[in-house]
Design a protein around this motif. Structure first.
Motif, PDB file in Angstrom:
ATOM      1  N   ALA A   1       4.803 -37.664 -41.092  1.00  0.00           N
ATOM      2  CA  ALA A   1       4.217 -38.339 -42.269  1.00  0.00           C
ATOM      3  C   ALA A   1       4.925 -39.676 -42.523  1.00  0.00           C
ATOM      4  O   ALA A   1       4.285 -40.671 -42.904  1.00  0.00           O
ATOM      5  CB  ALA A   1       4.322 -37.433 -43.485  1.00  0.00           C
TER       6      ALA A   1
ATOM      7  N   ASP B   1       3.733 -42.238 -39.932  1.00  0.00           N
ATOM      8  CA  ASP B   1       2.367 -42.708 -40.184  1.00  0.00           C
ATOM      9  C   ASP B   1       2.320 -43.728 -41.313  1.00  0.00           C
ATOM     10  O   ASP B   1       1.412 -44.589 -41.340  1.00  0.00           O
ATOM     11  CB  ASP B   1       1.458 -41.527 -40.513  1.00  0.00           C
ATOM     12  N   ASN B   2       3.237 -43.637 -42.265  1.00  0.00           N
ATOM     13  CA  ASN B   2       3.242 -44.559 -43.416  1.00  0.00           C
ATOM     14  C   ASN B   2       4.359 -45.611 -43.324  1.00  0.00           C
ATOM     15  O   ASN B   2       4.720 -46.212 -44.334  1.00  0.00           O
ATOM     16  CB  ASN B   2       3.421 -43.772 -44.714  1.00  0.00           C
TER      17      ASN B   2
ATOM     18  N   LYS C   1       3.018 -38.033 -50.142  1.00  0.00           N
ATOM     19  CA  LYS C   1       1.690 -37.456 -50.414  1.00  0.00           C
ATOM     20  C   LYS C   1       1.236 -36.547 -49.272  1.00  0.00           C
ATOM     21  O   LYS C   1       0.354 -35.687 -49.485  1.00  0.00           O
ATOM     22  CB  LYS C   1       0.667 -38.573 -50.632  1.00  0.00           C
ATOM     23  N   SER C   2       1.831 -36.716 -48.098  1.00  0.00           N
ATOM     24  CA  SER C   2       1.445 -35.913 -46.939  1.00  0.00           C
ATOM     25  C   SER C   2       2.504 -34.885 -46.550  1.00  0.00           C
ATOM     26  O   SER C   2       2.357 -34.228 -45.500  1.00  0.00           O
ATOM     27  CB  SER C   2       1.160 -36.825 -45.739  1.00  0.00           C
TER      28      SER C   2
END
Length: 221
Positions: free
Chosen positions: A142, A145-146, A201-202
């Protein structure tokens, strides 16, 4: 021959007499009056050196000591004996009737104090590379990815590592986000905190509250 020798002696005698006559005249006329003046005047030693006569020594006069007057001690007056004060007689105590004690209301029983719950121990994980744990692997995925790399930092070719720490609760809440080791660039430090906030958030749910430390690498390939 004898006449010649006699005439030469006569001449030498005359010449010698002529040379010494002035000295004889000088001695008779100049030195003669000076010598008697020096000899006639006799200077005594007492006139040259005058020895002062010693002053008479005055013997100190000792005064006879005066008789010291005796100081008589001051007589203090004796205090008069104090008269004993009469002791007051105790007043008679009046007996009062005893008051009746009213029955008190029963005390309400207090509720038992709840026992303090034990503090939950938080386990710390340090994610530095690939991990076989599925929960930690999901956290790392996660964040990747961000991952945010500021454009200004790329344009200025700013690079560095930022070590962040945060707490992920069992209620899926992000707490205690902070930087343990910052880079030399402010833009990269702020981007690391923004990356964790967006990746939370993930994050998957966990049955316990955990503390995670992970480095965010900013490198231009």
């Amino acid at each position: 021959m004898m006449r010649a020798i006699y005439s030469s002696k006569t001449q030498s005698f005359c010449l010698t007499s002529m040379l010494f006559i002035p000295f004889i005249w000088f001695g008779l006329n100049v030195l003669k009056p000076i010598v008697p003046a020096i000899t006639t005047q006799s200077i005594s030693l007492n006139q040259i050196v005058q020895i002062p006569k010693p002053a008479p020594v005055q013997t100190p006069k000792f005064e006879t000591p005066k008789q010291v007057q005796k100081i008589e001690p001051i007589k203090t007056p004796k205090p008069a004996p104090a008269k004993p004060k009469p002791t007051p007689k105790p007043a008679p105590i009046k007996s009062q009737p005893a008051k009746q004690i009213e029955p008190t209301a029963p005390v309400a029983q207090t509720a038992p104090v709840a026992q303090a719950q034990p503090v939950e121990q938080i386990q710390t994980y340090n994610i530095t590379s690939a991990t076989p744990d599925p929960f930690l692997a999901a956290i790392k995925s996660a964040i990747n990815d961000n991952h945010i790399y500021p454009r200004t930092a790329k344009r200025l070719r700013q690079q560095g590592n930022v070590l962040v720490e945060f707490i992920w609760t069992k209620d899926m809440e992000l707490k205690g986000l902070k930087i343990l080791k910052s880079s030399q660039h402010k833009a990269l430090n702020e981007a690391a905190l923004a990356t964790i906030t967006a990746a939370a958030k993930s994050f998957p749910k966990h049955d316990k509250t955990v503390q995670i430390q992970i480095p965010l690498v900013y490198k231009i390939n």
